[in-house]
Design an enzyme around this catalytic site. Structure first.
Site, mmCIF file in Angstrom:
data_model
loop_
_atom_site.group_PDB
_atom_site.id
_atom_site.type_symbol
_atom_site.label_atom_id
_atom_site.label_comp_id
_atom_site.label_asym_id
_atom_site.label_seq_id
_atom_site.Cartn_x
_atom_site.Cartn_y
_atom_site.Cartn_z
ATOM 1 N N GLY A 55 5.979 6.391 -2.689
ATOM 2 C CA GLY A 55 5.152 5.294 -3.173
ATOM 3 C C GLY A 55 4.649 5.458 -4.593
ATOM 4 N N GLY A 112 0.839 -1.192 0.000
ATOM 5 C CA GLY A 112 0.000 0.000 0.000
ATOM 6 C C GLY A 112 0.865 1.229 0.000
ATOM 7 N N CYS A 113 1.950 1.195 -0.767
ATOM 8 C CA CYS A 113 2.905 2.298 -0.678
ATOM 9 C C CYS A 113 2.387 3.509 -1.415
ATOM 10 C CB CYS A 113 4.297 1.880 -1.151
ATOM 11 S SG CYS A 113 4.392 1.227 -2.817
ATOM 12 N N VAL A 114 1.248 4.005 -0.978
ATOM 13 C CA VAL A 114 0.687 5.220 -1.563
ATOM 14 C C VAL A 114 1.460 6.405 -0.992
ATOM 15 C CG1 VAL A 114 -1.367 6.626 -1.851
ATOM 16 C CG2 VAL A 114 -1.582 4.148 -1.664
#
Lengths: 110, 135, 102, 130
Positions: free
Chosen positions: D111, A108-110
């Site tokens: 990200g 979930g590397c947002v």
């Protein structure tokens, strides 16, 4: 770092996710939960089992909204809502849940 | 969402030999959180990503093909697969795994996510996008 | 609405240029860059396909890449227009989207 | 116009990082904006500060760092791709218990959401890879 289960050291990364996913056991889960200050209830175990089944089926640690949506379907709305899940896993239902379930950190590397 | 953009993720490479297919899927899983209009295109060797019965036990690499079946949970429901690309490779749609999504508006009816399209239709789909990302 | 396609692989070892040619639409542009510039050679196994598609699609090549590879100017297809990096930028702005055939 | 640039191959093996660099410069020269460049797949290796090319070759990492500092470009390296390939900033190195960090100046680890944001906010996206 490492967790101790029955005199055996289980290796984990710096954030507490176990390194070898095959080493997971319920005893280990209890140890990880202790380290995370999460008191395991019956509902906690249901979520852990759900997460492990999800991973088995899809080879994926679900994002939190996918966890909430599916937990609602599989475990009912009492558990499957974000308020309850966040209360159960204060450090993030997906993040902390997956850690206790012996799964990788959710991508979930947002 | 009125200002949602149309994103197409184009997959033209086979899995495992290179990492592109896996890292493309990782992008799509993240992209799903942004509430845009997401479609996936599989053409050329990209169609090999969706074959069923993938078993990576013998190569010590993670089998990520089951993850395609989770895309419905992420509201990614449009997987366009090019018919000619399948045929050129001696495949037909029955060689692909089944991928479905549950339609909330139709009493959670399971609907197929894979849509087989002709090359001409694929060209139309590509020309109808705001953003095309290739992997 | 049109697309600028970029192709960066030699058509003699890879299907990207052919696939691009079969998927682009009338009015699109195709820019050959890096090893893709070999697709501009005349009298090659691929040139008929390029010439045929040039009827409704405009082909370009990145001049620096062609020069770097010593492509003889006399052997480049007349249907392919050379551009510099600044021309590349203009092409991206003139089309509505760009698609890289990676 | 606002351009989003994606670099998805490593330096030296493939020309992608060079072409992207020349493209970015040309876009800036023409008065366009290049607010962010996103490095993915092996493209993350462009950001390694441990790169030491021979003196008579271009220094791809330094070229990008310089271009970024002169034009305020946000050079974003995908965290998931970077961790696989051994690119770490100080924070990540500490968090992962590693004794060295190698993210070059001007680059930032973040990200994949940063990539999607570019697609949403910018006028054009151009990908360079293989």
């Amino acid at each position: 770092m490492a967790y101790q289960v029955n005199g055996t050291a289980i290796e984990a990364d710096e954030e507490g996710y176990i390194v070898n996913l095959d080493e997971w056991s319920k005893e280990l889960a209890a140890e990880i939960a202790k380290a995370e200050n999460v008191e395991m209830t019956e509902n906690h175990w249901k979520v852990i089992e759900f997460l492990r089944n999800y991973y088995d089926e899809f080879q994926l640690a679900p994002a939190v909204r996918v966890l909430v949506k599916n937990a609602k379907k599989k475990l009912g709305a009492d558990i499957g809502n974000s308020k309850t899940l966040e209360a159960m896993f204060p450090d993030g239902a997906a993040k902390q849940g997956c850690k206790i379930a012996g799964l990788p950190k959710p991508t979930g590397c947002v | 969402m009125p200002d949602a953009k149309k994103f197409l993720y184009v997959n033209r490479k086979a899995p495992y030999g290179t990492i592109y297919a896996l890292e493309s899927l990782e992008v799509v899983l993240i992209a799903a959180a942004f509430e845009q209009d997401v479609s996936l295109a599989f053409l050329d060797d990209g169609v090999f990503q969706l074959t069923k019965d993938q078993n990576t036990d013998g190569i010590g690499v993670k089998n990520f093909s089951p993850t395609f079946r989770a895309l419905g949970d992420y509201e990614v429901t449009k997987l366009f697969v090019e018919k000619e690309s399948l045929e050129e490779r001696g495949l037909d749609p029955s060689d692909l795994q089944e991928i479905t999504w549950e339609d909330e508006d139709a009493d959670w009816e399971e609907k197929p996510s894979i849509r087989i399209v002709s090359r001409a239709e694929m060209a139309d789909i590509m020309a109808d996008q705001d953003v095309v990302l290739s992997f | 609405m049109s697309t600028l396609h970029t192709v960066n692989k030699s058509p003699f070892g890879d299907g990207a240029l052919l696939s691009c040619i079969e998927h682009c639409k009338p009015g699109d542009g195709v820019l050959l860059i890096e090893d893709g510039v070999y697709g501009a050679l005349s009298g090659s196994a691929i040139s008929d396909a390029v010439v045929a598609r040039a009827a409704d699609v405009t082909f370009y090549l990145l001049e620096g890449d062609a020069k770097a590879r010593g492509l003889p100017e006399g052997k480049l297809l007349g249907q392919v227009t050379p551009v510099g990096y600044d021309g590349f930028v203009d092409l991206v702005t003139e089309h509505d989207r760009s698609q890289s055939w990676l | 116009m606002k351009f989003g640039i994606v670099v998805s191959e490593g330096p030296y093996t493939h020309q992608a990082a060079d072409t992207a660099y020349h493209f970015a410069k040309a876009a800036l020269d023409k008065g366009h904006e290049v607010p962010r460049v996103f490095f993915y797949h092996d493209g993350v290796n462009v950001s390694s500060s441990l790169t030491v090319p021979p003196q008579d070759e271009r220094h791809i990492q330094k070229n990008w760092s310089t271009l970024a500092s002169e034009n305020e470009i946000d050079l974003v390296v995908c965290i998931a791709a970077a961790q696989r390939r051994g690119i770490l900033d100080e924070n990540e190195a500490k968090r992962q218990g590693k004794d060295a960090a190698n993210l070059a100046e001007g680059f930032r680890i973040s990200g994949l959401g940063q990539l999607i944001e570019m697609g949403i906010e910018y006028d054009r996206m151009v990908m360079f890879g293989d």
